[in-house]
Design a protein around this motif. Structure first.
Motif, PDB file in Angstrom:
ATOM      1  N   LEU A  11      34.721  49.510 -68.210  1.00 22.76           N
ATOM      2  CA  LEU A  11      35.515  50.196 -69.233  1.00 22.76           C
ATOM      3  C   LEU A  11      34.920  49.984 -70.623  1.00 22.76           C
ATOM      4  CD1 LEU A  11      39.024  49.319 -67.843  1.00 22.76           C
ATOM      5  CD2 LEU A  11      37.879  51.513 -67.787  1.00 22.76           C
ATOM      6  N   PHE A  12      34.394  48.770 -70.854  1.00 22.44           N
ATOM      7  CA  PHE A  12      33.761  48.499 -72.140  1.00 22.44           C
ATOM      8  C   PHE A  12      32.528  49.357 -72.325  1.00 22.44           C
ATOM      9  CE2 PHE A  12      36.233  44.756 -73.080  1.00 22.44           C
ATOM     10  CZ  PHE A  12      36.241  44.814 -74.450  1.00 22.44           C
ATOM     11  N   GLY A  13      31.738  49.492 -71.252  1.00 25.65           N
ATOM     12  CA  GLY A  13      30.549  50.340 -71.334  1.00 25.65           C
ATOM     13  C   GLY A  13      30.920  51.762 -71.707  1.00 25.65           C
ATOM     14  N   VAL A  14      32.003  52.270 -71.091  1.00 27.52           N
ATOM     15  CA  VAL A  14      32.446  53.633 -71.414  1.00 27.52           C
ATOM     16  C   VAL A  14      32.869  53.709 -72.881  1.00 27.52           C
ATOM     17  CG1 VAL A  14      34.143  55.387 -70.861  1.00 27.52           C
ATOM     18  CG2 VAL A  14      33.111  54.071 -69.042  1.00 27.52           C
ATOM     19  N   ALA A  15      33.531  52.633 -73.352  1.00 25.72           N
ATOM     20  CA  ALA A  15      33.953  52.625 -74.763  1.00 25.72           C
ATOM     21  C   ALA A  15      32.740  52.686 -75.676  1.00 25.72           C
ATOM     22  CB  ALA A  15      34.787  51.381 -75.063  1.00 25.72           C
ATOM     23  N   VAL A  16      31.670  51.957 -75.315  1.00 24.48           N
ATOM     24  CA  VAL A  16      30.456  52.000 -76.138  1.00 24.48           C
ATOM     25  C   VAL A  16      29.880  53.413 -76.143  1.00 24.48           C
ATOM     26  CG1 VAL A  16      28.112  51.132 -76.375  1.00 24.48           C
ATOM     27  CG2 VAL A  16      29.938  49.577 -75.780  1.00 24.48           C
ATOM     28  N   HIS A  17      29.892  54.072 -74.970  1.00 21.28           N
ATOM     29  CA  HIS A  17      29.432  55.463 -74.917  1.00 21.28           C
ATOM     30  C   HIS A  17      30.242  56.337 -75.864  1.00 21.28           C
ATOM     31  CE1 HIS A  17      26.267  55.574 -72.071  1.00 21.28           C
ATOM     32  NE2 HIS A  17      26.963  55.038 -71.093  1.00 21.28           N
ATOM     33  N   PHE A  18      31.557  56.122 -75.875  1.00 17.14           N
ATOM     34  CA  PHE A  18      32.423  56.908 -76.763  1.00 17.14           C
ATOM     35  C   PHE A  18      32.031  56.694 -78.214  1.00 17.14           C
ATOM     36  CE2 PHE A  18      36.037  57.181 -73.539  1.00 17.14           C
ATOM     37  CZ  PHE A  18      35.831  58.528 -73.339  1.00 17.14           C
ATOM     38  N   VAL A  19      31.795  55.432 -78.586  1.00 16.28           N
ATOM     39  CA  VAL A  19      31.422  55.138 -79.975  1.00 16.28           C
ATOM     40  C   VAL A  19      30.101  55.837 -80.303  1.00 16.28           C
ATOM     41  CG1 VAL A  19      30.737  53.360 -81.601  1.00 16.28           C
ATOM     42  CG2 VAL A  19      32.639  52.950 -80.079  1.00 16.28           C
ATOM     43  N   ALA A  20      29.156  55.792 -79.369  1.00 17.24           N
ATOM     44  CA  ALA A  20      27.858  56.405 -79.615  1.00 17.24           C
ATOM     45  C   ALA A  20      27.992  57.916 -79.790  1.00 17.24           C
ATOM     46  CB  ALA A  20      26.898  56.081 -78.478  1.00 17.24           C
ATOM     47  N   MET A  21      29.040  58.495 -79.188  1.00 14.68           N
ATOM     48  CA  MET A  21      29.257  59.929 -79.361  1.00 14.68           C
ATOM     49  C   MET A  21      30.228  60.216 -80.500  1.00 14.68           C
ATOM     50  SD  MET A  21      29.188  61.510 -75.549  1.00 14.68           S
ATOM     51  CE  MET A  21      30.152  60.287 -74.702  1.00 14.68           C
ATOM     52  N   GLU A  22      30.466  59.200 -81.331  1.00 10.99           N
ATOM     53  CA  GLU A  22      31.328  59.310 -82.503  1.00 10.99           C
ATOM     54  C   GLU A  22      32.769  59.642 -82.164  1.00 10.99           C
ATOM     55  OE1 GLU A  22      29.775  61.189 -85.875  1.00 10.99           O
ATOM     56  OE2 GLU A  22      27.695  60.829 -85.330  1.00 10.99           O
ATOM     57  N   ALA A  23      33.189  59.329 -80.953  1.00 12.18           N
ATOM     58  CA  ALA A  23      34.601  59.473 -80.597  1.00 12.18           C
ATOM     59  C   ALA A  23      35.245  58.098 -80.751  1.00 12.18           C
ATOM     60  CB  ALA A  23      34.746  60.002 -79.177  1.00 12.18           C
ATOM     61  N   HIS A  24      35.367  57.662 -81.998  1.00 17.11           N
ATOM     62  CA  HIS A  24      35.831  56.290 -82.258  1.00 17.11           C
ATOM     63  C   HIS A  24      37.226  56.052 -81.722  1.00 17.11           C
ATOM     64  CE1 HIS A  24      32.426  55.464 -84.868  1.00 17.11           C
ATOM     65  NE2 HIS A  24      32.581  56.690 -85.306  1.00 17.11           N
TER      66      HIS A  24
END
Lengths: 410, 179
Positions: free
Chosen positions: B37-50
């Motif tokens: 889940l954390f990895g997915v959260a990092v992906h979200f941040v990288a796509m600017e979906a903070h």
């Protein structure tokens, strides 16, 4: 996608990455880390000294002036103690848990505005080495949600510490602690929502910038109730007295960290006091204007001889100290709650009241936007909330009667 | 930089996912899930979906997996569970079929639409405009679905309470008469 958006939205990091901004960021990281550790040391000493004063004792007085180096001595002692691994523990998780408690405690520091120049209507940015920046490590767009996320990660530290110890008391302590933290997170979030409603932004710098006079402080703007709910919820979230059932030593020895020794124990201990400081800082940021000076109408209470950039930090520290003292005061004066009282307070009082207040604030704002008669809006919402409350009381009555019939104790 | 973030986050997701399946201890599996889940959260941040990243951590890691852990710890399945005994014999072959099927489906979908997947229009991502857009969309266009979802949750909660608090069919005061 660029590096800037990954790090933070700070005027410092606009444009391409150069050496000076990078060095400023590194410096900020260092200062905040050291400040965190020193602040924690101070807090441990402060708590012991103030509690001692309230209980007519002397408190630490041997190491250094006023015993201020006592924490350092204790910390050094912990470094040299043996790290024990209980035979039935889960070695990997047992080692991991202290870090899960410690790292979130530190990360919260990064979003708190620690100072800034608010004199003569400035917006809180300062200029260092020709660079415009904020006195906070990062100002991500999700700002305050990061704090919530970190406090939900901190639950893991406590939960896993208790489970991985492979022993009964820590497990009971950690189940209690995590149940308590999760229960009060709801009240915490709901009173936070009231603040966000009045601030209109999630960014901590934005929340501070909005509170530029005493009547704009969220303490006043949200009508005091969310503040008190937040303060109680924070005390419970921190597992501090009077909500320290986690460490009720008569029942549970030391709670979730019974089996820990040496450095891992020190990490838990640090995290606990660190959290006290950061949560006080969050309360100051959310409700008391953070580093903003006190402004009533047109007059600003200003400390004349201190440059504007330092004044913000001074205000922040003063407000922070008031809360730290209040937390110590709670500990010295309030008796510990019983477990069912704790849960009743959380679920049957704090959550309904913060939810109702939030709805009331939302109704008033909608009325304002549509220019409805404010009296009608307030009276009709109060009538509705009253009806809701009666329903709630009726439901509580029914469930109490049911439990009585089943022969439960409470 | 972007590539590095992608590689690290994907690594977290994959290691976590393998861990969920391969770990013997249910608590370790749950921790693997947290890593994913954390990895997915990092992906979200990288796509600017903070906002999505924050919600991912608060809701999934902070609430749902904690609930899993509670259940695991309180029921004590972490100590006495023999994995070699199968309660439902058909479930392992079924799981294999479903797993392979999902991989094939997603794989073909990605391969077939590879050329049509493109960057959407760049949004003005200053400050919290992201959250404003989400909120506006959620409370205007999707408001019906939103409300229905909340009703669904309420129904689920009420149903759970009803099922756990079933009235016992005993005469209420019979055993107290003597005392």
């Amino acid at each position: 996608m660029n590096v800037v958006a990954l790090l933070a939205a700070d005027p410092l990091l606009d444009g391409e990455l150069r050496w000076t901004p990078l060095l400023i960021v590194v410096l900020k990281v260092l200062v905040i880390f050291v400040l965190g550790l020193v602040g924690t040391m101070f807090m441990v000493w402060f708590e012991r000294k103030v509690v001692a004063g309230m209980q007519n004792r002397i408190g630490p007085n041997k190491a250094g002036p006023f015993g201020i180096l006592q924490t350092l001595a204790d910390g050094t002692k912990l470094f040299f103690k043996e790290i024990m691994n209980p035979a039935r523990s889960d070695p990997w998780v047992f080692r991991l848990a202290p870090f899960l408690a410690f790292v979130p405690a530190f990360l919260v520091w990064s979003v708190i505005p620690l100072g800034g120049d608010f004199t003569e209507g400035r917006d809180g940015t300062v200029t260092w080495f020709g660079q415009v920046t904020r006195v906070q490590l990062a100002d991500p767009p999700v700002g305050i949600l990061l704090v919530l996320a970190m406090s939900s990660i901190a639950v893991y530290g406590i939960m896993l510490a208790g489970w991985a110890s492979g022993s009964k008391y820590p497990l009971l302590g950690s189940v209690r602690a995590s149940a308590q933290m999760i229960s009060y997170e709801a009240a915490l979030g709901l009173s936070l929502a009231a603040v966000l409603l009045s601030a209109g932004t999630l960014s901590t710098a934005g929340i501070v910038a909005g509170q530029n006079s005493l009547s704009n402080w969220n303490l006043v703007a949200t009508g005091f109730v969310p503040f008190f709910v937040f303060l109680v919820a924070v005390t419970a979230e921190l597992n501090r007295p009077p909500f320290d059932l986690v460490e009720a030593e008569q029942e549970l020895v030391g709670g979730f960290h019974t089996e820990y020794s040496g450095i891992p124990f020190a990490l838990f201990y640090l995290a606990e006091f660190m959290n006290t400081i950061t949560m006080s800082a969050i309360v100051v940021t959310l409700f008391l204007g953070g580093p903003q000076p006190i402004t009533i109408g047109e007059t600003t209470l200003s400390i004349g001889f201190i440059p504007g950039a330092l004044e913000g930090t001074l205000w922040f520290v003063l407000k922070l100290l008031a809360f730290l003292y209040a937390f110590v005061w709670f500990r010295a004066t309030l008796p510990r709650l019983r477990y069912d009282q704790l849960m009743d307070l959380g679920w049957k009082f704090m959550i309904p009241i913060s939810l109702g207040w939030f709805l009331l604030l939302a109704a008033i704002r909608t009325g304002d936007a549509n220019q409805w008669n404010p009296v009608v809006v307030v009276v009709s919402s109060l009538v509705l909330l009253g009806l809701g409350y009666l329903l709630f009381v009726a439901a509580l009555r029914v469930s109490a009667r049911n439990r009585e019939r089943e022969g439960a104790m409470f | 930089m972007e590539l590095l973030v992608f590689v690290i986050a994907s690594g977290m997701v994959l290691v976590g996912a393998v861990g969920v399946v391969a770990m013997r201890n249910p608590v370790h599996s749950a921790l693997g899930l947290v890593l994913t889940l954390f990895g997915v959260a990092v992906h979200f941040v990288a796509m600017e979906a903070h906002f999505l990243a924050a919600v991912q951590v608060i809701v999934y890691a902070g609430a749902i997996v904690v609930l899993f852990l509670f259940v695991i710890m309180l029921l004590g399945v972490d100590t006495a569970e023999d994995l070699s005994i199968e309660p439902v014999p058909i479930q392992r072959p079924l799981a294999v079929i479903i797993g392979v099927g999902t991989v094939v489906l997603v794989g073909t979908a990605v391969i077939r639409t590879r050329d049509t997947i493109a960057r959407g229009p760049e949004l003005e991502a200053s400050g919290d405009s992201n959250i404003r857009l989400l909120a506006r969309n959620l409370f205007s266009d999707q408001v019906l679905a939103f409300e229905l979802t909340s009703v669904l949750f309420i129904v689920a909660v009420a149903g759970t309470v009803l099922m756990t608090r079933k009235q016992k069919r005993v005469a209420p005061d019979r055993d107290r008469v003597g005392s």
